[in-house]
Design a protein around this motif. Sequence first.
Motif, PDB file in Angstrom:
ATOM      1  N   LEU A   1       6.458   3.542  -6.143  1.00 27.62           N
ATOM      2  CA  LEU A   1       6.749   2.840  -7.396  1.00 27.62           C
ATOM      3  C   LEU A   1       5.969   3.434  -8.571  1.00 27.62           C
ATOM      4  CD1 LEU A   1       6.899  -0.763  -5.943  1.00 27.62           C
ATOM      5  CD2 LEU A   1       8.805   0.571  -6.840  1.00 27.62           C
ATOM      6  N   LEU A   2       4.766   3.913  -8.297  1.00 29.75           N
ATOM      7  CA  LEU A   2       3.949   4.462  -9.386  1.00 29.75           C
ATOM      8  C   LEU A   2       4.327   5.890  -9.732  1.00 29.75           C
ATOM      9  CD1 LEU A   2       0.348   3.255  -8.422  1.00 29.75           C
ATOM     10  CD2 LEU A   2       1.547   2.703 -10.539  1.00 29.75           C
ATOM     11  N   PHE A   3       4.584   6.697  -8.694  1.00 34.77           N
ATOM     12  CA  PHE A   3       4.691   8.139  -8.942  1.00 34.77           C
ATOM     13  C   PHE A   3       6.029   8.741  -8.511  1.00 34.77           C
ATOM     14  CE2 PHE A   3       0.226   7.071  -7.761  1.00 34.77           C
ATOM     15  CZ  PHE A   3      -0.291   7.109  -9.055  1.00 34.77           C
ATOM     16  N   GLY A   4       6.905   7.926  -7.886  1.00 32.92           N
ATOM     17  CA  GLY A   4       8.165   8.467  -7.380  1.00 32.92           C
ATOM     18  C   GLY A   4       9.163   8.755  -8.495  1.00 32.92           C
ATOM     19  N   THR A   5      10.048   9.724  -8.254  1.00 28.24           N
ATOM     20  CA  THR A   5      11.147   9.971  -9.189  1.00 28.24           C
ATOM     21  C   THR A   5      12.189   8.868  -8.982  1.00 28.24           C
ATOM     22  OG1 THR A   5      12.339  11.248  -7.535  1.00 28.24           O
ATOM     23  CG2 THR A   5      10.835  12.479  -8.984  1.00 28.24           C
ATOM     24  N   ALA A   6      13.142   8.785  -9.930  1.00 25.38           N
ATOM     25  CA  ALA A   6      14.197   7.770  -9.789  1.00 25.38           C
ATOM     26  C   ALA A   6      14.950   7.983  -8.471  1.00 25.38           C
ATOM     27  CB  ALA A   6      15.156   7.884 -10.974  1.00 25.38           C
ATOM     28  N   GLU A   7      15.187   9.247  -8.105  1.00 21.93           N
ATOM     29  CA  GLU A   7      15.921   9.538  -6.855  1.00 21.93           C
ATOM     30  C   GLU A   7      15.111   9.090  -5.636  1.00 21.93           C
ATOM     31  OE1 GLU A   7      15.463  11.796  -9.319  1.00 21.93           O
ATOM     32  OE2 GLU A   7      17.529  11.697 -10.070  1.00 21.93           O
ATOM     33  N   GLN A   8      13.809   9.374  -5.663  1.00 24.33           N
ATOM     34  CA  GLN A   8      12.974   8.965  -4.517  1.00 24.33           C
ATOM     35  C   GLN A   8      12.947   7.442  -4.400  1.00 24.33           C
ATOM     36  OE1 GLN A   8       9.312  10.884  -5.658  1.00 24.33           O
ATOM     37  NE2 GLN A   8       9.727  12.720  -4.454  1.00 24.33           N
ATOM     38  N   GLN A   9      12.825   6.770  -5.535  1.00 23.58           N
ATOM     39  CA  GLN A   9      12.769   5.308  -5.482  1.00 23.58           C
ATOM     40  C   GLN A   9      14.084   4.756  -4.946  1.00 23.58           C
ATOM     41  OE1 GLN A   9      11.456   3.859  -9.299  1.00 23.58           O
ATOM     42  NE2 GLN A   9       9.416   4.713  -9.040  1.00 23.58           N
ATOM     43  N   GLU A  10      15.180   5.317  -5.411  1.00 25.15           N
ATOM     44  CA  GLU A  10      16.493   4.846  -4.972  1.00 25.15           C
ATOM     45  C   GLU A  10      16.676   5.074  -3.462  1.00 25.15           C
ATOM     46  OE1 GLU A  10      18.489   2.986  -6.535  1.00 25.15           O
ATOM     47  OE2 GLU A  10      19.922   3.037  -4.856  1.00 25.15           O
TER      48      GLU A  10
ATOM     49  N   ARG B   1      -5.807   5.437  -8.290  1.00 21.53           N
ATOM     50  CA  ARG B   1      -5.054   4.244  -8.717  1.00 21.53           C
ATOM     51  C   ARG B   1      -4.559   3.453  -7.519  1.00 21.53           C
ATOM     52  NH1 ARG B   1      -0.589   5.016 -13.323  1.00 21.53           N
ATOM     53  NH2 ARG B   1      -0.146   2.797 -13.274  1.00 21.53           N
ATOM     54  N   GLY B   2      -4.033   4.214  -6.537  1.00 21.58           N
ATOM     55  CA  GLY B   2      -3.480   3.555  -5.350  1.00 21.58           C
ATOM     56  C   GLY B   2      -4.540   2.790  -4.574  1.00 21.58           C
ATOM     57  N   LEU B   3      -5.741   3.368  -4.478  1.00 19.22           N
ATOM     58  CA  LEU B   3      -6.789   2.711  -3.676  1.00 19.22           C
ATOM     59  C   LEU B   3      -7.293   1.431  -4.343  1.00 19.22           C
ATOM     60  CD1 LEU B   3      -8.763   5.783  -2.293  1.00 19.22           C
ATOM     61  CD2 LEU B   3      -7.424   4.128  -0.968  1.00 19.22           C
ATOM     62  N   ASP B   4      -7.372   1.418  -5.670  1.00 22.65           N
ATOM     63  CA  ASP B   4      -7.749   0.166  -6.347  1.00 22.65           C
ATOM     64  C   ASP B   4      -6.720  -0.924  -6.042  1.00 22.65           C
ATOM     65  OD1 ASP B   4      -9.991   1.287  -7.439  1.00 22.65           O
ATOM     66  OD2 ASP B   4      -9.149   1.582  -9.443  1.00 22.65           O
ATOM     67  N   PHE B   5      -5.454  -0.531  -6.093  1.00 18.80           N
ATOM     68  CA  PHE B   5      -4.386  -1.496  -5.821  1.00 18.80           C
ATOM     69  C   PHE B   5      -4.454  -1.967  -4.367  1.00 18.80           C
ATOM     70  CE2 PHE B   5       0.100  -2.411  -4.693  1.00 18.80           C
ATOM     71  CZ  PHE B   5       0.330  -3.438  -5.596  1.00 18.80           C
TER      72      PHE B   5
ATOM     73  N   MET C   1       0.818  -1.214   0.000  1.00 21.27           N
ATOM     74  CA  MET C   1       0.000   0.000   0.000  1.00 21.27           C
ATOM     75  C   MET C   1       0.856   1.271   0.000  1.00 21.27           C
ATOM     76  SD  MET C   1      -1.866  -2.465   1.955  1.00 21.27           S
ATOM     77  CE  MET C   1      -3.317  -3.435   1.687  1.00 21.27           C
ATOM     78  N   ALA C   2       1.810   1.375   0.923  1.00 20.19           N
ATOM     79  CA  ALA C   2       2.635   2.600   0.980  1.00 20.19           C
ATOM     80  C   ALA C   2       3.620   2.639  -0.184  1.00 20.19           C
ATOM     81  CB  ALA C   2       3.372   2.674   2.319  1.00 20.19           C
ATOM     82  N   LEU C   3       4.277   1.515  -0.416  1.00 20.12           N
ATOM     83  CA  LEU C   3       5.326   1.497  -1.451  1.00 20.12           C
ATOM     84  C   LEU C   3       4.764   1.708  -2.857  1.00 20.12           C
ATOM     85  CD1 LEU C   3       8.073   1.232  -0.243  1.00 20.12           C
ATOM     86  CD2 LEU C   3       8.249  -1.080  -1.154  1.00 20.12           C
TER      87      LEU C   3
END
Length: 385
Positions: A104-113, A245-249, A98-100
């Motif tokens: 993964l959907l909307f984070g920048t490459a730096e945020q994901q890293e 999108r997040g809530l469906d997931f 849920m949080a991640l």
Amino acid sequence: MNSVLTLPADDVSGLTDEHLALRSRIRDELDRCVIPHADEWEARGFVSRQGWRALGSAGLLEFGHDGEDFLSSAVFLEELGRTGYAGIRAAVGVHAYMALSYLLLFGTAEQQEAYVPAARRGERIAALAISEENAGSDLRHLGTRAEPVGELGYRVTGRKCHIANGSQADFFVVLARTGEERGGRGLSGASLVIVDADSPGVSRTPRPMLGWHSADVCDVEFSDVAVPADRLLGRRDKALMHLMRGLDFERLAAGLLAVGGVAHCLELLNRFVRDHQVKDAPLAANQAVRHRIAELDSDLALVRNYAYHAAWLHSRGRLDTRVASILKLKATELAVAAAQTLVQYQGARGYRDEAAAARLHRDAIAGTIAAGASELLRDLIFEMG
Ligand SMILES: Cc1cc2nc3c(=O)[nH]c(=O)nc-3n(C[C@H](O)[C@H](O)[C@H](O)COP(=O)(O)OP(=O)(O)OC[C@H]3O[C@@H](n4cnc5c(N)ncnc54)[C@H](O)[C@@H]3O)c2cc1C
């Protein structure tokens, strides 16, 4: 203490031999990393740091969120539910799914890293802070604000309620108002921001619930917390789009977890009615008992197949709100019905505070409220019908 039980004879269609082998490996790992510690985590109110790292080392926090990989996640979520500890499944579900998912959907490459690899190793724990006292099913009354401070970023102020992993989280994905409320039916002027839990101004208060004990549910207060500009997650003022999108997931994951929970409950029920004697005969000698269990078994078969159908749709980018809502509604309500039957047939021994049946019953109720109350889901299903 429960132990993880045997494979179902008939697995769902759409899964390959590799998925079945994965199911078996996941069961072994959950038997090793979760089951021996589950009662201790329930008593403490959270999953231990060592537990998170063990889950990470076993590779259980890194199954894919989309494409074909999501079917491995579906198997994992069902098996996690099948441990019978809904508090643990909620903690892990919120962290790894849920949080991640927003990163993964909307984070920048730096945020994901910065956040995802450590979360997958179980070294940094994630929480999702959306709900507030006056903003649950209806988020339009969102009170938390992230005030822009020039180029520097934001100052976040507000109180979030019922936040799983609240006391142990290393970072929160927070919903906050960044723009003006424009009225209308939907949430407007809100954004998602990532807040590190060790930022000055973050405080958490445990709020133990009736069930889901190891989910570590807390209120989380943000008092003028400085958040750098690069911690804005996704588009500013467009959180509604991201949440849809997040809530469906989230509901897909919650449905798969609940399916596993029902399977566990029915395994206990089937065993109990064959073993337990009343009037010199097993309970299962009564047609009423056999028929009740047959009904629950049939409902599980339908919901379980629907869950994997929803997972398959998601793996092809075709999950919609209606399917996610139907799954979450039916799976979580079936969990309540199954747990209620288990307590009833176990009699006083199932109603004892320490009984697994009592825990399943307490836990099942939370499933029909968290991630969208059943009534809200019925509204959505009707509107999209
Ligand atoms: C155990 C647990 C863990 C949670 N974890 C998190 C978390 O990690 N992060 C987070 O942000 N939130 C979390 N939540 C909060 C959860 O998402 C909210 O509880 C949920 O969105 C419902 O909001 P509410 O509780 O404020 O109920 P309200 O919106 O106030 O609704 C109250 C009740 O009214 C009824 N209702 C609602 N809508 C309708 C309708 N349209 N028609 C008829 N009746 C209706 C339902 O029965 C509902 O339960 C958690 C909740 C629980 C119980």
